[in-house]
Design a protein around this motif. Structure first.
Motif, PDB file in Angstrom:
ATOM      1  N   LYS A  13      27.565  42.703  36.320  1.00 52.96           N
ATOM      2  CA  LYS A  13      28.284  42.543  35.053  1.00 52.96           C
ATOM      3  C   LYS A  13      28.896  41.139  34.965  1.00 52.96           C
ATOM      4  CE  LYS A  13      31.875  44.792  32.311  1.00 52.96           C
ATOM      5  NZ  LYS A  13      32.881  45.838  32.269  1.00 52.96           N
ATOM      6  N   LEU A  14      29.492  40.662  36.073  1.00 56.34           N
ATOM      7  CA  LEU A  14      30.065  39.310  36.073  1.00 56.34           C
ATOM      8  C   LEU A  14      28.972  38.248  35.923  1.00 56.34           C
ATOM      9  CD1 LEU A  14      32.847  39.420  38.830  1.00 56.34           C
ATOM     10  CD2 LEU A  14      33.071  39.703  36.360  1.00 56.34           C
ATOM     11  N   LYS A  15      27.838  38.441  36.604  1.00 54.59           N
ATOM     12  CA  LYS A  15      26.730  37.485  36.506  1.00 54.59           C
ATOM     13  C   LYS A  15      26.189  37.420  35.082  1.00 54.59           C
ATOM     14  CE  LYS A  15      25.193  37.943  41.281  1.00 54.59           C
ATOM     15  NZ  LYS A  15      24.183  38.545  42.177  1.00 54.59           N
ATOM     16  N   GLU A  17      27.865  38.080  32.295  1.00 56.48           N
ATOM     17  CA  GLU A  17      28.838  37.374  31.458  1.00 56.48           C
ATOM     18  C   GLU A  17      28.777  35.876  31.718  1.00 56.48           C
ATOM     19  OE1 GLU A  17      33.613  37.001  30.456  1.00 56.48           O
ATOM     20  OE2 GLU A  17      32.965  38.557  31.853  1.00 56.48           O
ATOM     21  N   ARG A  61      37.046  30.446  31.803  1.00 52.41           N
ATOM     22  CA  ARG A  61      36.442  31.738  32.153  1.00 52.41           C
ATOM     23  C   ARG A  61      35.231  31.532  33.068  1.00 52.41           C
ATOM     24  NH1 ARG A  61      37.300  36.828  33.506  1.00 52.41           N
ATOM     25  NH2 ARG A  61      35.600  38.180  32.875  1.00 52.41           N
ATOM     26  N   LEU A  65      34.921  33.250  36.743  1.00 54.06           N
ATOM     27  CA  LEU A  65      33.799  34.106  37.138  1.00 54.06           C
ATOM     28  C   LEU A  65      33.087  33.551  38.367  1.00 54.06           C
ATOM     29  CD1 LEU A  65      32.331  34.966  33.625  1.00 54.06           C
ATOM     30  CD2 LEU A  65      33.606  36.490  35.137  1.00 54.06           C
ATOM     31  N   LYS A  68      35.234  34.365  41.379  1.00 53.64           N
ATOM     32  CA  LYS A  68      35.151  35.781  41.756  1.00 53.64           C
ATOM     33  C   LYS A  68      33.834  36.076  42.469  1.00 53.64           C
ATOM     34  CE  LYS A  68      38.129  37.783  38.199  1.00 53.64           C
ATOM     35  NZ  LYS A  68      38.190  38.630  37.011  1.00 53.64           N
ATOM     36  N   LEU A  69      32.735  35.546  41.948  1.00 53.99           N
ATOM     37  CA  LEU A  69      31.429  35.802  42.555  1.00 53.99           C
ATOM     38  C   LEU A  69      31.296  35.114  43.905  1.00 53.99           C
ATOM     39  CD1 LEU A  69      29.239  35.626  39.343  1.00 53.99           C
ATOM     40  CD2 LEU A  69      29.547  37.632  40.825  1.00 53.99           C
ATOM     41  N   HIS A 111      38.846  43.962  40.394  1.00 52.95           N
ATOM     42  CA  HIS A 111      38.424  43.345  39.131  1.00 52.95           C
ATOM     43  C   HIS A 111      37.560  44.275  38.285  1.00 52.95           C
ATOM     44  CE1 HIS A 111      40.035  39.681  40.690  1.00 52.95           C
ATOM     45  NE2 HIS A 111      39.190  39.678  41.703  1.00 52.95           N
ATOM     46  N   GLU A 112      37.050  45.343  38.901  1.00 48.82           N
ATOM     47  CA  GLU A 112      36.156  46.270  38.195  1.00 48.82           C
ATOM     48  C   GLU A 112      36.880  47.490  37.652  1.00 48.82           C
ATOM     49  OE1 GLU A 112      32.326  46.935  40.503  1.00 48.82           O
ATOM     50  OE2 GLU A 112      33.693  46.218  42.067  1.00 48.82           O
TER      51      GLU A 112
END
Length: 158
Positions: A13-15, A17, A61, A65, A68-69, A111-112
């Protein structure tokens, strides 16, 4: 830096976005800034200032992201050898002993977490109380509303 646990679905989901921000939003805002510049005087150009503000948000943002990744420890619940125990990524069917309601939660990274989607943070009181327990166990959990008891009806690693 410590790694932060994250499910495969959370990382995807993060990837997605991040990809959308880089491939769609960033080029769109760069075009909007170029068009606003073409209108002349930038000091009183509301479109230009709005576009620059939006660009700052998008770039912030993107950095968030990427961070976070970069610090994620992606865990696939389907490959975890949990031997029937509650672990990160597990999906649980619980019976609230107080009111007899059945609830389903998946234990995910901070974060999820999204309680409306049944995803609870691994650092939440409920998840911390459940980790390491097995099907059939009754667990006491201190929640903001007081003490709760949950019986673990089923544990799935999906």
């Amino acid at each position: 830096m410590n790694k932060v646990p994250m499910t495969v679905a959370g990382a995807e989901k993060l990837k997605a976005e991040l990809n959308r921000l880089k491939s769609v939003e960033r080029p769109r805002i760069i075009q909007a800034i170029a068009e606003a510049r073409a209108h002349g005087d930038l000091s009183e150009n509301a479109e230009y200032h709005a576009a620059k503000e939006q660009q700052g948000f998008i770039e912030g943002r993107i950095k968030e992201l990427e961070h976070k990744l970069a610090h994620a420890q992606v865990i696939d619940p389907t490959t975890v050898r949990a031997n029937g125990k509650v672990v990160f990524g597990a999906t649980l069917d619980l019976m609230d002993e107080h009111n007899g309601q059945q609830v389903t939660y998946q234990i995910v990274g901070d974060h999820e977490a999204d309680i409306t989607a049944g995803k609870i943070s691994v650092s939440s009181p409920i998840a911390r109380a459940l980790i390491g327990k097995e099907q059939g166990d009754v667990v006491d959990v201190q929640v903001p509303g007081g003490q709760r008891q949950y019986e673990i009806l089923d544990i799935r690693y999906v």
